[in-house]
Design an enzyme around this catalytic site. Sequence first.
Site, mmCIF file in Angstrom:
data_model
loop_
_atom_site.group_PDB
_atom_site.id
_atom_site.type_symbol
_atom_site.label_atom_id
_atom_site.label_comp_id
_atom_site.label_asym_id
_atom_site.label_seq_id
_atom_site.Cartn_x
_atom_site.Cartn_y
_atom_site.Cartn_z
ATOM 1 N N LEU A 73 -10.503 -28.327 -12.638
ATOM 2 C CA LEU A 73 -9.704 -27.485 -13.527
ATOM 3 C C LEU A 73 -8.217 -27.795 -13.461
ATOM 4 O O LEU A 73 -7.388 -26.907 -13.334
ATOM 5 C CB LEU A 73 -9.982 -26.004 -13.264
ATOM 6 C CG LEU A 73 -11.324 -25.499 -13.850
ATOM 7 C CD1 LEU A 73 -11.481 -24.006 -13.613
ATOM 8 C CD2 LEU A 73 -11.453 -25.805 -15.332
ATOM 9 N N CYS A 96 -21.602 -38.228 -15.095
ATOM 10 C CA CYS A 96 -22.950 -38.617 -15.501
ATOM 11 C C CYS A 96 -23.141 -38.371 -16.989
ATOM 12 O O CYS A 96 -22.746 -37.321 -17.495
ATOM 13 C CB CYS A 96 -23.983 -37.770 -14.763
ATOM 14 S SG CYS A 96 -24.221 -38.267 -13.076
ATOM 15 N N TYR A 128 -25.457 -33.931 -2.800
ATOM 16 C CA TYR A 128 -26.352 -35.093 -2.885
ATOM 17 C C TYR A 128 -26.570 -35.667 -1.480
ATOM 18 O O TYR A 128 -26.091 -35.121 -0.492
ATOM 19 C CB TYR A 128 -25.809 -36.098 -3.906
ATOM 20 C CG TYR A 128 -25.751 -35.476 -5.295
ATOM 21 C CD1 TYR A 128 -26.926 -35.013 -5.898
ATOM 22 C CD2 TYR A 128 -24.549 -35.284 -5.956
ATOM 23 C CE1 TYR A 128 -26.888 -34.391 -7.149
ATOM 24 C CE2 TYR A 128 -24.508 -34.657 -7.210
ATOM 25 C CZ TYR A 128 -25.684 -34.215 -7.797
ATOM 26 O OH TYR A 128 -25.656 -33.589 -9.024
ATOM 27 N N GLN A 154 -18.884 -45.143 -8.974
ATOM 28 C CA GLN A 154 -19.330 -44.226 -7.921
ATOM 29 C C GLN A 154 -20.769 -44.566 -7.565
ATOM 30 O O GLN A 154 -21.654 -44.494 -8.422
ATOM 31 C CB GLN A 154 -19.237 -42.774 -8.416
ATOM 32 C CG GLN A 154 -19.538 -41.785 -7.303
ATOM 33 C CD GLN A 154 -19.562 -40.343 -7.775
ATOM 34 O OE1 GLN A 154 -20.232 -40.022 -8.759
ATOM 35 N NE2 GLN A 154 -18.853 -39.476 -7.085
ATOM 36 N N PRO A 210 -15.689 -39.499 -12.174
ATOM 37 C CA PRO A 210 -17.040 -39.946 -12.560
ATOM 38 C C PRO A 210 -17.774 -38.841 -13.309
ATOM 39 O O PRO A 210 -17.718 -37.678 -12.912
ATOM 40 C CB PRO A 210 -17.715 -40.233 -11.211
ATOM 41 C CG PRO A 210 -16.962 -39.400 -10.217
ATOM 42 C CD PRO A 210 -15.547 -39.322 -10.730
ATOM 43 N N ALA A 222 -21.814 -41.428 -11.410
ATOM 44 C CA ALA A 222 -22.710 -41.547 -10.262
ATOM 45 C C ALA A 222 -23.800 -42.556 -10.605
ATOM 46 O O ALA A 222 -24.589 -42.340 -11.529
ATOM 47 C CB ALA A 222 -23.321 -40.197 -9.935
HETATM 48 C C1 LIG Z 1 -20.353 -34.147 -17.782
HETATM 49 C C2 LIG Z 1 -20.013 -34.185 -16.311
HETATM 50 C C3 LIG Z 1 -20.617 -35.106 -15.494
HETATM 51 C C4 LIG Z 1 -20.286 -35.191 -14.132
HETATM 52 N N1 LIG Z 1 -20.813 -36.182 -13.354
HETATM 53 C C5 LIG Z 1 -20.340 -36.375 -12.111
HETATM 54 C C6 LIG Z 1 -20.688 -37.545 -11.385
HETATM 55 O O1 LIG Z 1 -21.357 -38.445 -11.873
HETATM 56 N N2 LIG Z 1 -20.218 -37.652 -10.121
HETATM 57 C C7 LIG Z 1 -19.408 -36.705 -9.553
HETATM 58 O O2 LIG Z 1 -19.007 -36.851 -8.404
HETATM 59 N N3 LIG Z 1 -19.018 -35.630 -10.250
HETATM 60 C C8 LIG Z 1 -19.446 -35.448 -11.514
HETATM 61 N N4 LIG Z 1 -18.982 -34.396 -12.245
HETATM 62 C C9 LIG Z 1 -17.944 -33.539 -11.675
HETATM 63 C C10 LIG Z 1 -16.568 -34.009 -12.126
HETATM 64 O O3 LIG Z 1 -16.311 -35.333 -11.697
HETATM 65 C C11 LIG Z 1 -15.453 -33.080 -11.620
HETATM 66 O O4 LIG Z 1 -15.360 -33.135 -10.228
HETATM 67 C C12 LIG Z 1 -15.655 -31.633 -12.051
HETATM 68 O O5 LIG Z 1 -16.106 -31.547 -13.382
HETATM 69 C C13 LIG Z 1 -14.368 -30.823 -11.899
HETATM 70 O O6 LIG Z 1 -13.305 -31.414 -12.628
HETATM 71 P P1 LIG Z 1 -12.871 -30.875 -14.110
HETATM 72 O O7 LIG Z 1 -12.484 -29.442 -13.932
HETATM 73 O O8 LIG Z 1 -11.705 -31.757 -14.490
HETATM 74 O O9 LIG Z 1 -14.048 -31.037 -15.015
HETATM 75 C C14 LIG Z 1 -19.350 -34.277 -13.592
HETATM 76 C C15 LIG Z 1 -18.770 -33.313 -14.427
HETATM 77 C C16 LIG Z 1 -19.076 -33.271 -15.764
HETATM 78 C C17 LIG Z 1 -18.384 -32.241 -16.637
#
Ligand SMILES: Cc1cc2nc3c(=O)[nH]c(=O)nc-3n(C[C@H](O)[C@H](O)[C@H](O)COP(=O)(O)O)c2cc1C
Length: 367
Positions: A304, A27, A185, A102, A25, A59
């Site tokens: 990551l 945002c 949250y 979500q 997810p 979210a």
């Molecule tokens: C632009 C953006 C928006 C995000 N929005 C949410 C969200 O709506 N809900 C959530 O649980 N995590 C959110 N995250 C966290 C990601 O879902 C993820 O857990 C986090 O970025 C780590 O993964 P990655 O290294 O692949 O980016 C967001 C991350 C980014 C970069």
Amino acid sequence: MADSVLFAPFNVGNLSLRNRIVVAPMCQYSAEAGNMTDWHLIHLGQLALSGAALLTIEATAVLPEGRISYGDVGLWNDENEAAIARTLQAIRRWSDMPVAIQLAHAGRKASTELPWNGGAQIPPEHENGWRTEAPSALPYAVGEEPPRALDQRGLARVRHAFAAAAERAGRLGIDAVQIHAAHGYLLHEFLSPLSNRRDDDYGGSLENRMRFPLEVYDAVRASFPAERPVTVRVSGTDWVEGGWTIEETVAFAKALETRGAAAIHVSSGGLDPRQAIPVGPGYQVPLARAVKQAVGIPVIAVGLITDYDQAEAIVATGDADLIALARGILYDPRWPWHAAAHLGAKVVAPKQYLRSQPHQHRDLFQN
Ligand SMILES: Cc1cc2nc3c(=O)[nH]c(=O)nc-3n(C[C@H](O)[C@H](O)[C@H](O)COP(=O)(O)O)c2cc1C
């Protein structure tokens, strides 16, 4: 080359997935009064063509005051529901990727500016701001406006809002609901002893701190079609001394499993600005592994995961059943195609793009 596990099919509850790659997810802060806009169609639309197994809608606030910002998507009224319906209708016409949503409440981390405007808290008396709510009247950061502690009526209102949004998600034909209990949250605020200082049945012992999140889970589960999965996203630790721990996360995951949760998605942090996160490739995978060793339901790792062999190893060694991508799939929306090419696997591509198959990967597209 041995068959790729990353591209082996998998089931979450009754939901059949083509491979082990989930779009996390994310945002977009681009909604108006909680309503998805054309941006969501563009953004989710491109990710629905990515070859991942499951697309998760960002979210989505169950109440207006549960939005992180005034630009968040919501699902508390008919207008919000119609805006999501429009987006989904367009995406479904061209992609058969299952879609999850979500459901969230931002608690004391609500009422903030958009990230690209700095992301600071907006005080309640300002335009685009409102009074936040949380388990206890403790602000997230020093100097911030403290939230109002939820009373019994407030708890009932939030529980009911989660259930009502789950019912709307069911009506929208959404394939799975993920409850957001991570990243500091509202539901995470109940779990962590740093943000929950209540002296009623919802604070103190681990059992009491888990009570409200479990009640919300039960309410969502009862309101979403029984044959479709409900999953939960958790923070595996606060990364702060005296905060929520991986041992408590495991206990929470087991309680959720007993109640029928279909999967646990293991992230971390977000509760306290003092967090010291050892950021590096796959830094949250050990947390997923700890949960995976304790439960029988599927576990999703995130954080990551960017490299194809790294992703393959996470699922092949059994650290997790699925991996989720956020930043990596924004950077490269065809990440699953490139991973399949690298691992000698197959991926579904839209028929309009079949001619893009590189000649050195003649069997890449499985259509
Ligand atoms: C632009 C953006 C928006 C995000 N929005 C949410 C969200 O709506 N809900 C959530 O649980 N995590 C959110 N995250 C966290 C990601 O879902 C993820 O857990 C986090 O970025 C780590 O993964 P990655 O290294 O692949 O980016 C967001 C991350 C980014 C970069």
